[in-house]
Design a protein around this motif. Sequence first.
Motif, PDB file in Angstrom:
ATOM      1  N   LEU A  26      -3.530   7.149 -10.188  1.00 36.31           N
ATOM      2  CA  LEU A  26      -3.922   7.306  -8.785  1.00 36.31           C
ATOM      3  C   LEU A  26      -5.116   6.397  -8.487  1.00 36.31           C
ATOM      4  CD1 LEU A  26      -3.693  11.140  -9.100  1.00 36.31           C
ATOM      5  CD2 LEU A  26      -2.204   9.808  -7.610  1.00 36.31           C
ATOM      6  N   GLU A  28      -5.989   4.486  -6.110  1.00 39.10           N
ATOM      7  CA  GLU A  28      -6.539   4.422  -4.758  1.00 39.10           C
ATOM      8  C   GLU A  28      -7.426   5.614  -4.424  1.00 39.10           C
ATOM      9  OE1 GLU A  28      -3.449   5.399  -5.802  1.00 39.10           O
ATOM     10  OE2 GLU A  28      -2.158   5.272  -4.049  1.00 39.10           O
ATOM     11  N   LEU A  29      -7.501   6.595  -5.348  1.00 36.89           N
ATOM     12  CA  LEU A  29      -8.336   7.781  -5.135  1.00 36.89           C
ATOM     13  C   LEU A  29      -9.507   7.783  -6.102  1.00 36.89           C
ATOM     14  CD1 LEU A  29      -5.586  10.544  -4.781  1.00 36.89           C
ATOM     15  CD2 LEU A  29      -6.745   9.296  -2.952  1.00 36.89           C
ATOM     16  N   VAL A  44      -5.867   8.065   3.116  1.00 33.81           N
ATOM     17  CA  VAL A  44      -4.406   8.118   3.146  1.00 33.81           C
ATOM     18  C   VAL A  44      -3.985   7.496   4.471  1.00 33.81           C
ATOM     19  CG1 VAL A  44      -2.392   9.631   3.135  1.00 33.81           C
ATOM     20  CG2 VAL A  44      -4.364  10.187   1.694  1.00 33.81           C
ATOM     21  N   GLN A  49       2.582   7.764   2.435  1.00 31.11           N
ATOM     22  CA  GLN A  49       1.653   7.646   1.317  1.00 31.11           C
ATOM     23  C   GLN A  49       1.231   9.023   0.827  1.00 31.11           C
ATOM     24  OE1 GLN A  49      -2.245   5.957   1.947  1.00 31.11           O
ATOM     25  NE2 GLN A  49      -2.501   5.532  -0.226  1.00 31.11           N
ATOM     26  N   LEU A  53       1.677  10.271  -2.935  1.00 29.11           N
ATOM     27  CA  LEU A  53       0.578  10.731  -3.787  1.00 29.11           C
ATOM     28  C   LEU A  53       0.894  12.088  -4.409  1.00 29.11           C
ATOM     29  CD1 LEU A  53      -2.504   9.738  -1.605  1.00 29.11           C
ATOM     30  CD2 LEU A  53      -1.962   8.859  -3.883  1.00 29.11           C
ATOM     31  N   ARG A  56       3.157  11.628  -7.225  1.00 29.26           N
ATOM     32  CA  ARG A  56       2.491  11.028  -8.380  1.00 29.26           C
ATOM     33  C   ARG A  56       1.564  12.005  -9.084  1.00 29.26           C
ATOM     34  NH1 ARG A  56       0.348   6.285  -5.421  1.00 29.26           N
ATOM     35  NH2 ARG A  56      -1.113   6.103  -7.137  1.00 29.26           N
TER      36      ARG A  56
END
Length: 72
Positions: A26, A28-29, A44, A49, A53, A56
């Motif tokens: 992850l 992007e977090l 987000v 998306q 997420l 994922r």
Amino acid sequence: MPEAEEPMQYEFRVRGPVPENAAETLPELDSVMLADKTVFYGTVIDEAQLFGLLARFRMPGLLVTQMRPLPY
């Protein structure tokens, strides 16, 4: 034509510590460990998306116990 969605900040709470290799799925977090949970947070851009997420999180077996949008 539907309006474009505005990006939103979201917080995802996961039970327990998260192994580093799971957190790397992850990118992007950002994340922080708090007591008995790990909190992921970030922008987000749309519903697609968001659902991606969530899928994922499940892939490495992480259980999202709480999810919420955050004020900007």
